[in-house]
Design a protein around this motif. Sequence first.
Motif, mmCIF file in Angstrom:
data_model
loop_
_atom_site.group_PDB
_atom_site.id
_atom_site.type_symbol
_atom_site.label_atom_id
_atom_site.label_comp_id
_atom_site.label_asym_id
_atom_site.label_seq_id
_atom_site.Cartn_x
_atom_site.Cartn_y
_atom_site.Cartn_z
ATOM 1 N N GLN A 67 -10.669 59.615 -32.612
ATOM 2 C CA GLN A 67 -11.804 59.115 -33.390
ATOM 3 C C GLN A 67 -12.906 58.587 -32.481
ATOM 4 O OE1 GLN A 67 -10.266 56.212 -36.160
ATOM 5 N NE2 GLN A 67 -10.168 57.711 -37.822
ATOM 6 N N MET A 68 -12.532 57.807 -31.475
ATOM 7 C CA MET A 68 -13.538 57.265 -30.555
ATOM 8 C C MET A 68 -14.246 58.383 -29.799
ATOM 9 S SD MET A 68 -11.945 53.725 -29.009
ATOM 10 C CE MET A 68 -10.401 54.451 -28.439
ATOM 11 N N ALA A 69 -13.498 59.399 -29.390
ATOM 12 C CA ALA A 69 -14.114 60.508 -28.668
ATOM 13 C C ALA A 69 -15.088 61.267 -29.554
ATOM 14 C CB ALA A 69 -13.023 61.444 -28.142
ATOM 15 N N LEU A 70 -14.723 61.486 -30.810
ATOM 16 C CA LEU A 70 -15.604 62.225 -31.711
ATOM 17 C C LEU A 70 -16.836 61.404 -32.070
ATOM 18 C CD1 LEU A 70 -12.986 63.858 -34.117
ATOM 19 C CD2 LEU A 70 -14.253 64.946 -32.266
ATOM 20 N N ARG A 71 -16.647 60.118 -32.331
ATOM 21 C CA ARG A 71 -17.795 59.280 -32.678
ATOM 22 C C ARG A 71 -18.734 59.104 -31.499
ATOM 23 N NH1 ARG A 71 -14.207 54.706 -35.892
ATOM 24 N NH2 ARG A 71 -13.874 55.940 -37.798
ATOM 25 N N GLY A 72 -18.161 59.109 -30.283
ATOM 26 C CA GLY A 72 -19.001 58.992 -29.093
ATOM 27 C C GLY A 72 -19.619 60.297 -28.651
ATOM 28 N N GLY A 73 -19.357 61.363 -29.386
ATOM 29 C CA GLY A 73 -19.933 62.651 -29.032
ATOM 30 C C GLY A 73 -19.351 63.244 -27.766
ATOM 31 N N ALA A 74 -18.135 62.843 -27.407
ATOM 32 C CA ALA A 74 -17.508 63.348 -26.179
ATOM 33 C C ALA A 74 -16.082 63.782 -26.476
ATOM 34 C CB ALA A 74 -17.522 62.278 -25.089
ATOM 35 N N PRO A 75 -15.911 64.852 -27.267
ATOM 36 C CA PRO A 75 -14.550 65.270 -27.622
ATOM 37 C C PRO A 75 -13.733 65.765 -26.440
ATOM 38 C CG PRO A 75 -16.165 66.890 -28.337
ATOM 39 C CD PRO A 75 -16.942 65.700 -27.877
ATOM 40 N N ASP A 76 -14.396 66.101 -25.340
ATOM 41 C CA ASP A 76 -13.655 66.573 -24.162
ATOM 42 C C ASP A 76 -13.216 65.441 -23.245
ATOM 43 O OD1 ASP A 76 -14.028 69.167 -25.025
ATOM 44 O OD2 ASP A 76 -15.926 69.383 -23.950
ATOM 45 N N ALA A 77 -13.613 64.221 -23.568
ATOM 46 C CA ALA A 77 -13.314 63.089 -22.688
ATOM 47 C C ALA A 77 -12.034 62.381 -23.096
ATOM 48 C CB ALA A 77 -14.486 62.106 -22.700
ATOM 49 N N LEU A 78 -11.042 63.116 -23.542
ATOM 50 C CA LEU A 78 -9.768 62.516 -23.915
ATOM 51 C C LEU A 78 -8.892 62.328 -22.685
ATOM 52 C CD1 LEU A 78 -9.090 64.610 -27.132
ATOM 53 C CD2 LEU A 78 -9.664 62.185 -27.042
ATOM 54 N N PRO A 79 -7.985 61.375 -22.716
ATOM 55 C CA PRO A 79 -7.128 61.132 -21.547
ATOM 56 C C PRO A 79 -6.315 62.376 -21.179
ATOM 57 C CG PRO A 79 -6.935 59.352 -23.149
ATOM 58 C CD PRO A 79 -7.721 60.431 -23.811
ATOM 59 N N PRO A 80 -6.087 62.595 -19.906
ATOM 60 C CA PRO A 80 -5.264 63.750 -19.489
ATOM 61 C C PRO A 80 -3.856 63.645 -20.071
ATOM 62 C CG PRO A 80 -6.377 62.734 -17.611
ATOM 63 C CD PRO A 80 -6.577 61.812 -18.758
ATOM 64 N N GLY A 81 -3.342 64.778 -20.467
ATOM 65 C CA GLY A 81 -1.990 64.808 -20.998
ATOM 66 C C GLY A 81 -1.869 64.498 -22.470
ATOM 67 N N LEU A 82 -2.990 64.138 -23.139
ATOM 68 C CA LEU A 82 -2.931 63.854 -24.568
ATOM 69 C C LEU A 82 -2.683 65.158 -25.328
ATOM 70 C CD1 LEU A 82 -3.358 61.681 -26.825
ATOM 71 C CD2 LEU A 82 -5.697 62.525 -26.982
ATOM 72 N N ASP A 83 -1.689 65.149 -26.184
ATOM 73 C CA ASP A 83 -1.358 66.337 -26.970
ATOM 74 C C ASP A 83 -2.422 66.514 -28.051
ATOM 75 O OD1 ASP A 83 -0.259 68.422 -28.325
ATOM 76 O OD2 ASP A 83 1.605 67.420 -28.866
ATOM 77 N N THR A 84 -3.242 67.548 -27.896
ATOM 78 C CA THR A 84 -4.331 67.780 -28.844
ATOM 79 C C THR A 84 -3.937 68.714 -29.975
ATOM 80 O OG1 THR A 84 -5.162 69.575 -27.435
ATOM 81 C CG2 THR A 84 -6.098 67.365 -27.097
ATOM 82 N N SER A 85 -2.682 69.115 -30.040
ATOM 83 C CA SER A 85 -2.257 69.986 -31.133
ATOM 84 C C SER A 85 -2.198 69.202 -32.439
ATOM 85 C CB SER A 85 -0.880 70.584 -30.818
ATOM 86 O OG SER A 85 0.104 69.557 -30.793
ATOM 87 N N GLN A 86 -2.127 69.937 -33.560
ATOM 88 C CA GLN A 86 -1.924 69.293 -34.851
ATOM 89 C C GLN A 86 -0.559 68.596 -34.852
ATOM 90 O OE1 GLN A 86 -4.020 69.632 -37.920
ATOM 91 N NE2 GLN A 86 -5.524 70.096 -36.342
ATOM 92 N N GLN A 87 -0.503 67.403 -35.434
ATOM 93 C CA GLN A 87 0.721 66.612 -35.428
ATOM 94 C C GLN A 87 1.207 66.404 -36.867
ATOM 95 O OE1 GLN A 87 1.771 64.976 -32.158
ATOM 96 N NE2 GLN A 87 0.376 66.603 -31.516
ATOM 97 N N LEU A 88 2.510 66.522 -37.048
ATOM 98 C CA LEU A 88 3.121 66.237 -38.345
ATOM 99 C C LEU A 88 4.205 65.190 -38.149
ATOM 100 C CD1 LEU A 88 3.588 66.885 -41.404
ATOM 101 C CD2 LEU A 88 5.324 68.515 -40.637
ATOM 102 N N LEU A 89 4.118 64.124 -38.918
ATOM 103 C CA LEU A 89 5.141 63.086 -38.902
ATOM 104 C C LEU A 89 5.959 63.189 -40.179
ATOM 105 C CD1 LEU A 89 6.561 60.560 -37.853
ATOM 106 C CD2 LEU A 89 4.747 59.186 -38.909
ATOM 107 N N VAL A 90 7.247 63.454 -40.033
ATOM 108 C CA VAL A 90 8.171 63.502 -41.163
ATOM 109 C C VAL A 90 8.935 62.179 -41.205
ATOM 110 C CG1 VAL A 90 10.094 64.711 -42.244
ATOM 111 C CG2 VAL A 90 8.397 66.004 -40.926
ATOM 112 N N VAL A 91 8.805 61.455 -42.301
ATOM 113 C CA VAL A 91 9.470 60.155 -42.473
ATOM 114 C C VAL A 91 10.547 60.315 -43.530
ATOM 115 C CG1 VAL A 91 9.180 57.750 -43.117
ATOM 116 C CG2 VAL A 91 7.377 58.916 -41.839
#
Length: 683
Positions: A557-581
């Motif tokens: 969210q911070m990266a998108l709001r700051g207009g810098a979607p490529d400035a995410l921390p290295p190693g962050l999994d950018t794939s779609q995530q599903l949490l099954v509870v």
Amino acid sequence: MTAELTRGQNHPLPGARLEIRVSAGTTIVAGATLGDENGEVHGVEWVAHPGTPTLPGLEVSRQAAAEHRLAVDLEAVPDVVHRVSVLLALPVGGAGPARFGAVAAPFVAVTGLDGGEVASYTITGLEAESAVVALELYRRQGAWKVRAVGQGYAGGLAELLTDQNLPQAHQLAGSIQEAVAGGLARSVPAPPAPGARTADGDRSWTAAAPAHGPDHGAAAPHGTTGPVPPASPYDPQGGSDPHTPGAPGQHGARQPYPGGPGGSGTAGQPSEPDGSGPIDYSHPRRRNAAPPPPPPSAPPPTPGQPTRPVAGDATGWSMEERLYNQVWGMFEDLARTTAAYRSAVDFADSRMEKELDQVLSDPRNRIGGQGDAARGAARARHAQLVSQAQEVLDRDVAQLAAEAEVVEPALPAACASWDSPVWHTYRVPMEIPMALRLGDLHLPESPRISIPLLARLPLERGLWIDSGRSTSLDGSFTDSHEVRRLGLETAVAHAARLLAVHPAGEFTVHVIDPAGSGTRGLAPLVHSGVLAAPPALGAAGAADVLTRLTQRVDLVQMALRGGAPDALPPGLDTSQQLLVVNDFPHGFDDRAVNQLRYLADEGPAVGVHLMMVADREESAGYGPLLDPLWRSLLRLTPVADDHLADPWVGHAWTYEPPLVPPGSQVLQQVLAQVAEARRSCQR
């Protein structure tokens, strides 16, 4: 990525210059008000309407019509304005309906200048209301968002404007109706091309709309769904949204079959009690989509016979989109023809009751042959009307059944049932599909026709697999332990399908099973190696997974709001995530519950999705704290249930979960390929 909103939901706006598109099943008036921080409208100069269509940063239509486009420039509105409310109203004194409950649900969409849809909302649940606040754009901490409102007013525009504290509400409402009264008989011209001048000399700066298929809804069914649409009830959403173009009752290039939806059938023709005539059940979103495809290669129909169905005869840019639109067209057609049948039967019942009352009102007819003859004649007329309605329904259902027989085998894997042959030739895809099958829907009048419940991807709503006590449709009670087992089995089938339809490495699944009660049910996911990590156990394990996912949401969210979607921390999994509870709320403290709610609200917009296997009654101890969570999720059941309704006529559709056939190994085979593709990406 389009957000299909439900009442009360909000969504951030990507830019200041927008267009708001309105579609309804009848002629309506569109306007907007400007409000301060408290939502108050300070005077008539704060209201844009056909008599005064232009305000700073805002322009509305100059006459009543079935479709509207409102131009908005949020940078041009005065600084004192914090809220822009979009108003819809039925004209007073015209030949059209006097209440929104007599027409198809209005649909509102917010688009950017490129025509891309940002958010949409199908306004359901209206009955006696003749005016409604559809949605509002509001300023929050320097940023603008859109919220789905759907607040209706039986007292019309006067009551609506009064509710916004406008002193001259009644006078302004009267002048607005007078301004549109002269334009009701005029035809509405086609929307001008970008930059072209309109008939009144104004320049349209908004780009034309792109093609949009039906979105789910649909709870619809969604649902819309879409549901339907479509949407989806799904929305099924859409939600469409369930929604292709064409004349009412037709979807895309499909030809109306005799007597069917959009055809010449007579069932359901008796007028509504308010005199507004038969209801047009077609969904307005099915009127704006891609150009029709080339005519399908099918033999010409025999004169006097229904058109032979062909898979992919709806509009769309690809076969996948055409099939998707066709499915939601079938969903809408079945809803329409069933509504017509029920309306005809209700009319026959009420007519017979009236005739019998007239016979019994005369004491001379209560005994003797004359009374018996009158009662017999009334029952004969009733039987004739019901028989005629049944004949039309049978004809329509037969045509839809023939269409389902050719559409089902043509569906791609993402939209096909688990017993479809396409799964036996499955290969990990290279692209994300348009939609995903969440189950099947059917109505009691036509149990042999099952309409796939399709949801657009990426999912805009989380899924709630209800593991509470259940009573089957035949009245028999289902054991709670069996429902829990089936609930987790259903969740695993959904998660496996989501993994299977995404390219390798672009979808990650996490599981929280605090009590370890789902070990057996989760075995297919665990043993195949498709999970990001073993299921999290205990309160500490749940807290760890929730913390990592909430941090991911915050960072993106911070990266998108700051207009810098490529400035995410290295190693962050950018794939779609599903949490099954599984087995919620066991193992969840107050902090974990708040994190779960945060993921449900904010996660879908940045690629984090939620699937809960839970019994709502067991979380009753949290009180109303969790009510927003349950409302934000699409409730599905592990057993057949009739809890889903379409957004047009409100039919209770029987939902069938997409379980793998007993004894089939298709799930294990598909997951094995997904796991192998995942390992190849990690090498």
